[in-house]
Design an enzyme around this catalytic site. Structure first.
Site, PDB file in Angstrom:
ATOM      1  N   ASP A 369       4.939 -29.908 -21.596  1.00 55.88           N
ATOM      2  CA  ASP A 369       4.476 -31.064 -22.340  1.00 55.88           C
ATOM      3  C   ASP A 369       4.007 -30.621 -23.720  1.00 55.88           C
ATOM      4  OD1 ASP A 369       3.784 -34.016 -22.002  1.00 55.88           O
ATOM      5  OD2 ASP A 369       1.941 -33.205 -22.826  1.00 55.88           O
ATOM      6  N   ASP A 406     -13.146 -45.722 -38.566  1.00 55.30           N
ATOM      7  CA  ASP A 406     -12.214 -45.153 -37.588  1.00 55.30           C
ATOM      8  C   ASP A 406     -12.893 -43.965 -36.916  1.00 55.30           C
ATOM      9  OD1 ASP A 406     -10.151 -44.150 -36.115  1.00 55.30           O
ATOM     10  OD2 ASP A 406      -8.708 -44.025 -37.762  1.00 55.30           O
ATOM     11  N   GLU A 410      -8.517 -38.418 -35.706  1.00 56.44           N
ATOM     12  CA  GLU A 410      -7.614 -38.508 -36.856  1.00 56.44           C
ATOM     13  C   GLU A 410      -8.315 -39.141 -38.052  1.00 56.44           C
ATOM     14  OE1 GLU A 410      -6.990 -39.502 -33.844  1.00 56.44           O
ATOM     15  OE2 GLU A 410      -5.072 -38.709 -33.121  1.00 56.44           O
ATOM     16  N   PHE A 436     -10.404 -49.412 -35.684  1.00 57.79           N
ATOM     17  CA  PHE A 436      -9.065 -49.159 -35.150  1.00 57.79           C
ATOM     18  C   PHE A 436      -8.987 -49.665 -33.710  1.00 57.79           C
ATOM     19  CE2 PHE A 436      -6.212 -46.570 -32.582  1.00 57.79           C
ATOM     20  CZ  PHE A 436      -5.041 -46.621 -33.315  1.00 57.79           C
ATOM     21  N   GLU A 439      -4.184 -52.335 -30.245  1.00 56.60           N
ATOM     22  CA  GLU A 439      -3.321 -53.487 -30.490  1.00 56.60           C
ATOM     23  C   GLU A 439      -2.871 -53.561 -31.945  1.00 56.60           C
ATOM     24  OE1 GLU A 439      -6.221 -53.629 -28.910  1.00 56.60           O
ATOM     25  OE2 GLU A 439      -5.445 -53.839 -26.876  1.00 56.60           O
ATOM     26  N   SER A 443      -6.884 -49.458 -39.112  1.00 58.29           N
ATOM     27  CA  SER A 443      -8.312 -49.526 -39.393  1.00 58.29           C
ATOM     28  C   SER A 443      -8.448 -49.814 -40.880  1.00 58.29           C
ATOM     29  CB  SER A 443      -9.015 -48.216 -39.020  1.00 58.29           C
ATOM     30  OG  SER A 443      -8.541 -47.153 -39.844  1.00 58.29           O
ATOM     31  N   ASP A 587       0.150 -34.067 -14.533  1.00 58.24           N
ATOM     32  CA  ASP A 587      -1.197 -34.403 -14.066  1.00 58.24           C
ATOM     33  C   ASP A 587      -1.338 -35.856 -13.630  1.00 58.24           C
ATOM     34  OD1 ASP A 587      -0.967 -35.590 -16.501  1.00 58.24           O
ATOM     35  OD2 ASP A 587      -2.751 -34.690 -17.390  1.00 58.24           O
ATOM     36  N   ASP A 591       3.916 -38.484 -13.088  1.00 58.43           N
ATOM     37  CA  ASP A 591       4.571 -37.172 -13.084  1.00 58.43           C
ATOM     38  C   ASP A 591       4.974 -36.741 -11.677  1.00 58.43           C
ATOM     39  OD1 ASP A 591       4.352 -36.695 -15.840  1.00 58.43           O
ATOM     40  OD2 ASP A 591       2.288 -36.008 -15.621  1.00 58.43           O
TER      41      ASP A 591
END
Length: 751
Positions: A369, A406, A410, A436, A439, A443, A587, A591
């Protein structure tokens, strides 16, 4: 897979024997995932049973178990060593008979038969010691785990209603449609719902169905740092015997009594449920065949000697047979397999079958992953790309203002990058933050003068512009999309920044580049895997452009972009149809199908019960990068088995040519020329060979336990290296060892 896994590393790697880490110098122990707490304790600290023990102490501790294995009902499972056991018992009886019958000695000293018998018993003992040492290395961890399995009180919910809190209606008094009763944890059954509050021990394995809590899993993983477990995600599974440190959870029991995760792990580390793998069974057949061949050789040798008037005693024949059959690998075979499983346990990986470890050694395709495995998972702002005609300072300021509300990593990284570039923004009086949401995927900030700033995904900003009824020149849109494509091609995530003036005029300022950083050292490790002939495949939900860039930076061979659960399953089936063996991590419940389909499925301990049931390994540290090390351990197990088999067979051939000339030189003086080692006599040669045959087993136990040093090379080079080192070593060692032992044996009167 959840992005919770944010740090590279091997996880907690306690070591019972300090030699365990041999061959893994390039994979240092690092921390568990950042969300689960700080870095792990150093190897040898912390976890149950994780301490360094000297080799002598390990042998002493294993001695009682080795003596119990002298039971012939246990010995017959190892055909080679069973023949040695029968030979030792027979010579013991012969030695007793020789006391009363002088003719049975055939001119040999009376103590010669007893010395050979003692050496054969020692050979059996050393073989049993090798297996007992390997089995005993997990005893301390099993004892610590067993303490977590003691009966604890459990607060079972009777008449559980998912729409209501079971604690809200006076449950201790049985009021309302559901109530709580306190029972021993041993009385819990599959499907029961229990409430666990702060400070309580979790009474059994299960999934959280309501709530979030900080859990101490140190009894299982050896990690002192608490981890977060919560309902509704891929970190919902909890293990019996661990402790809730904060908050309260409602959980559903997913295992029957006696079948919990701790029960399975105790059985594993004690070797109670360990069964021979197909590879071991095939090797046992080979060793049995070689034993039969050498038995025929020894019998024919006696017949040939008799034809020319020379007789060979039963003692010498049995000693010769034991020296020629593959006792070395026969004695160490079980120890190698058990030690391989133990190396996984010491790295906090539970393998539910020995086949999984062998399959890991033969894996040809590795599915990894992206988020949390190849990358850290926390995207950070790395650059601002203004559109033509826009000052960079204007873009930086607008991006920082739009990120004030936000709270995501990030958003905070954008503010931090702006400050590093000299643009400092603070709270704007009267401004209305726009948080943020999943939907809107945007932000922003609504300023008092009517100006509005938004930052978000490209499609979200375009939708906002359209919803406001604003128009933007096509050239600006094209420039924006060019910037977005350029960021995506570099493996970054683009966020578009736009502002709307008080007069409703819309202006697109530019693009913020977020980058998910590839973990250090992974490219080199992928190069190692490639050298082994293993293809690495990155699985990600990113778009193909981003996925391609990250795959190139990380150095993987292939990638699956915009991957859905069914895509993973289809890819695994396609690879297996080509004859490939596939390994992957997972996990979540989604999966589970792919984990069940893969040849090596490593489920995260923090994941769902469905994932752990589907996989054939469970990583207690929930570190997806450990899949790489599991493959290395599997290969090391197979290489160790092959190397010691090569050594054993070469050893047997060398012993044949080392002692046969010396055996008959008394009767045939012409053979003295072939006695290149200058052995004293035929009796001293036989006794020296038997002693060497026993001692070499003890000498090789540490190598069987720690494994042959592993190097990332092709199969042909590995075979060539094994033939040179262990094949040549197996030929030279008997000549040197028997000669050295003979120097002392010749001092015994009568030999």
């Amino acid at each position: 897979m959840s992005s919770a896994y944010s740090m590279a590393g091997v996880g907690s790697v306690g070591s019972v024997c300090s030699a365990d880490s041999a061959g893994f110098e390039d994979a240092p122990a690092q921390g568990s995932p950042a969300q689960d707490g700080p870095a792990s304790t150093p190897a040898g600290d912390g976890g149950p049973g994780k301490r360094s023990v000297s080799f002598g102490a390990m042998l002493a501790a294993a001695l009682p178990g080795a003596l119990r294995k002298f039971d012939p009902r246990a010995m017959w499972h190892n055909p080679v060593m069973f023949i040695v056991w029968v030979g030792a018992a027979f010579l013991t009886l012969v030695g007793i008979a020789q006391i009363f019958d002088m003719e049975m000695r055939q001119g040999e000293p009376i103590y010669f038969t007893w010395l050979v018998a003692a050496c054969l018993w020692a050979t059996v003992l050393f073989a049993n010691l090798a297996e007992s040492v390997a089995e005993g290395r997990g005893k301390a961890q099993a004892d610590a785990l067993r303490k977590t399995r003691t009966t604890t009180p459990a607060r079972r919910v009777v008449g559980y209603d998912e729409t209501a809190d079971p604690d809200a209606r006076g449950p201790e008094h049985g009021e309302g449609p559901s109530y709580i009763e306190e029972i021993p944890s041993s009385d819990l059954r599959l499907g029961d719902v229990v409430v666990v509050a702060e400070g309580d021990l979790i009474p059994g394995d299960g999934d959280i169905i309501s709530g979030i809590a900080s859990v101490d899993e140190s009894a299982i993983t050896g990690e002192s740092a608490p981890v977060i477990r919560e309902s509704g995600g891929d970190r919902s599974a909890v293990t019996g015997g661990t402790r809730v440190l904060s908050d309260r959870i409602v959980m559903r029991i997913t295992q029957k009594p006696g079948e919990s995760f701790v029960d399975k792990m105790i059985a594993l580390v004690e070797g109670a449920n360990r069964q021979k793998t197909p590879n071991e069974i095939a090797l046992n057949v080979l060793l049995s065949s070689l034993t039969i061949i050498f038995l025929v050789v020894v019998l024919s040798l006696n017949a040939q000697a008799g034809a020319v008037g020379a007789s060979v005693s039963l003692t010498v024949l049995l000693a010769l047979l034991v020296c020629l059959i593959p006792t070395t690998i026969g004695a160490l075979l079980s120890a190698i397999g058990i030690a391989g499983m133990d190396r996984l346990v010491q790295r906090n990986v539970l393998a539910t079958s020995g086949r999984a470890i062998e399959a890991a050694g033969d894996v040809t395709t590795l599915l990894l992953d992206k988020t949390g495995t190849i990358t850290y998972g926390n995207r950070q702002a790395s650059a601002f790309h203004p559109l033509p005609g826009v000052e960079q300072s204007a873009l930086v300021r607008a991006a920082a203002l739009s990120s004030l509300a936000d709270s995501t990593p990030e958003g905070q990284s954008i503010v931090a990058l702006a400050e590093r570039m000299g643009v400092h923004v603070g709270e704007v009086p009267g401004a209305q933050p726009v948080a943020f949401t999943a939907e809107t995927r945007m932000s922003g900030l609504d300023l008092p003068g009517g100006e509005r700033i938004r930052k978000g995904a490209t499609s979200a900003i375009e939708a906002w512009i359209a919803a406001e009824g604003a128009t933007v020149e096509q050239g600006v849109i094209d420039a924006m999309r060019d910037r977005v494509d350029a960021v995506s091609r570099q493996g970054g995530t683009p966020l578009v920044v736009a502002e709307q003036a008080a007069d409703r005029a819309m202006r697109v300022l530019g693009v913020v580049q977020l980058k998910d950083v590839v973990k250090e050292g992974l490219r080199e490790r992928f190069d190692d895997l490639r050298a082994m002939g293993i293809r690495t495949v990155m699985v990600t939900g990113d778009n193909p452009l981003t996925a391609k860039a990250i795959a190139k930076e990380a150095g993987v061979d292939d990638f699956i972009a915009e991957a859905k659960p069914e895509d993973k399953l289809a890819y695994i089936k396609a690879e297996q149809a080509k004859g490939q063996l596939v390994a992957m991590t997972g996990d979540g419940t989604n999966d589970a199908p792919a984990l069940a389909q893969s040849d090596v499925g490593v489920a995260m301990n923090s994941g769902t019960s469905a994932a752990k049931e589907a996989g054939n390994m469970v990583d207690l540290d929930s570190d997806p990068t450990k899949l790489i090390d599991i493959v290395r351990i599997g290969k090391q197990l197979l290489i160790t088995r092959g190397a010691l088999t090569t050594f054993s067979i070469a050893n047997d051939i060398a012993k044949y040519f080392a002692i046969i000339p010396a055996m008959f030189m008394d009767r045939f003086p012409g053979l003295s020329a072939l006695n290149i080692m200058g052995l004293h006599s035929s009796l001293s040669a036989v006794l020296s060979a038997v002693i060497f045959n026993a001692v070499i087993i003890v000498a090789l136990i540490p190598l069987a336990l720690k494994g042959v040093d592993y190097r990332a090379e092709s199969g042909e080079r590995l075979l060539g290296r094994n033939l040179k080192v262990y094949g040549l070593g197996g030929i030279v060692a008997p000549f040197v060892g028997i000669w050295a032992i003979d120097l002392f044996v010749r001092l015994i009167p009568g030999l």
